[in-house]
Scaffold this active site. Sequence first.
Site, short mmCIF file in Angstrom:
data_model
loop_
_atom_site.label_atom_id
_atom_site.label_comp_id
_atom_site.label_asym_id
_atom_site.label_seq_id
_atom_site.Cartn_x
_atom_site.Cartn_y
_atom_site.Cartn_z
N ASP A 134 35.52 41.53 31.69
CA ASP A 134 36.26 40.89 32.78
C ASP A 134 37.44 40.07 32.25
OD1 ASP A 134 36.78 40.30 35.41
OD2 ASP A 134 35.34 38.65 35.52
N GLY A 135 38.46 39.94 33.09
CA GLY A 135 39.58 39.05 32.78
C GLY A 135 40.86 39.74 32.36
N ASN A 136 40.93 41.06 32.52
CA ASN A 136 42.17 41.77 32.14
C ASN A 136 43.36 41.27 32.94
OD1 ASN A 136 40.61 43.35 30.51
ND2 ASN A 136 40.70 45.18 31.78
N GLU B 267 18.93 38.62 28.26
CA GLU B 267 19.57 37.34 27.92
C GLU B 267 21.04 37.45 28.34
OE1 GLU B 267 18.03 34.67 26.63
OE2 GLU B 267 16.14 35.79 26.65
N ARG C 80 40.51 47.07 45.52
CA ARG C 80 41.77 46.60 44.92
C ARG C 80 42.94 47.44 45.43
NH1 ARG C 80 40.40 44.48 38.89
NH2 ARG C 80 38.53 43.33 39.50
N SER D 212 31.56 49.70 42.02
CA SER D 212 31.64 50.35 43.33
C SER D 212 32.46 49.51 44.30
CB SER D 212 30.23 50.61 43.87
OG SER D 212 29.43 49.46 43.74
N ARG E 194 28.46 35.52 36.81
CA ARG E 194 27.74 36.32 37.80
C ARG E 194 27.61 37.75 37.29
NH1 ARG E 194 32.57 34.65 40.32
NH2 ARG E 194 34.20 36.23 40.19
N ARG F 274 29.38 38.57 29.39
CA ARG F 274 30.48 38.64 30.35
C ARG F 274 31.61 37.75 29.85
NH1 ARG F 274 30.72 39.18 36.85
NH2 ARG F 274 32.99 39.21 37.01
N ARG G 175 49.17 43.21 35.97
CA ARG G 175 47.72 43.36 35.77
C ARG G 175 47.40 44.64 35.01
NH1 ARG G 175 43.95 40.60 38.57
NH2 ARG G 175 42.66 42.47 38.53
N ASN H 44 35.27 47.87 43.16
CA ASN H 44 36.66 47.82 42.68
C ASN H 44 37.61 48.71 43.48
OD1 ASN H 44 35.72 47.28 39.19
ND2 ASN H 44 36.42 45.79 40.69
#
Length: 255
Positions: A30-32, A217, A81, A76, A204, A198, A43, A78
């Site tokens: 995540d975070g691109n 974990e 966008r 599912s 999340r 993550r 983006r 995404n």
Amino acid sequence: MIAKPDVVTEPGQKATCLPGGLRHVGVIMDGNGRWAQARGLSRTEGHRHGLDSLRRMIRHSVAIGLRFVTVYSFSSENWNRPETEVSFLMALLRRFVQRDLSEIHQANVKIRVIGDRETLEPGIRQLLVDAEELTRDNTGMTLVVAFNYGSRDEITRAVRTLAKKVEAGQINPVDITGDMIGEELDTAGIPDPDLIIRTSGEMRLSNFLMWQAAYSEFYFCQCHWPDFDEVEFDRALADYAGRERRFGGLKAKAL
Ligand code: IPE
Ligand code: IPE
Ligand code: MG
């Protein structure tokens, strides 16, 4: 080139060099978008750099002898966008398979794709099938690509399959077990993730491996996915090494 791992293990065996019997790492990349926006880039530039980061992570995972790595590439949700970004992500998957498949194959990595394929464009669906076919007999690491994947969708599809078996009289509802549900999931045959990482500070699951993560974990880091490198990865593994997994039981010394 992806180096062959120092520790060669057959599927089902544990890579003895890794802490706590670590076999399977799931990664929510995540975070691109934020990475790109922080640099005044689009983006899509972030996704492009994210692909470099993915390559780096696959190489490192193979080198340290991980057995399974699952990467969350497209959820599912995404599809919500903008169309331009969705198209770019589809094109990026194509590029990844077309450019990287031979290197992945040479490194003895097996590809497995999870997620709903039915709604994907036929060309992409075929590409994924071809990648799985080419690498099916490889005995090194398994790279699980979660594409058009969402746990709720996966579980819904599994429930439908079981309901059909009940309807056909093949199984009795009272005989349904957790293991039987697991066998109907896209991840059938793949051990549950030991560790889920993550990036980008979000804490999340976003519909990732919800069934399978029951005793995983979790490791969250602030860095955005394009900045995630071997050092960050090793940091996550070192953190995992200090965890104590009890699976609802007690510590060995407390027994
Ligand atoms: C993760 O980066 C890649 C995908 C979801 C495909 P994002 O695109 O979610 O980046 P942020 O979270 O908006 O920064
Ligand atoms: C999860 O990230 C999906 C992938 C990394 C592919 P998202 O960016 O889509 O998740 P949310 O919307 O922040 O929960
Ligand atoms: Mg995101």
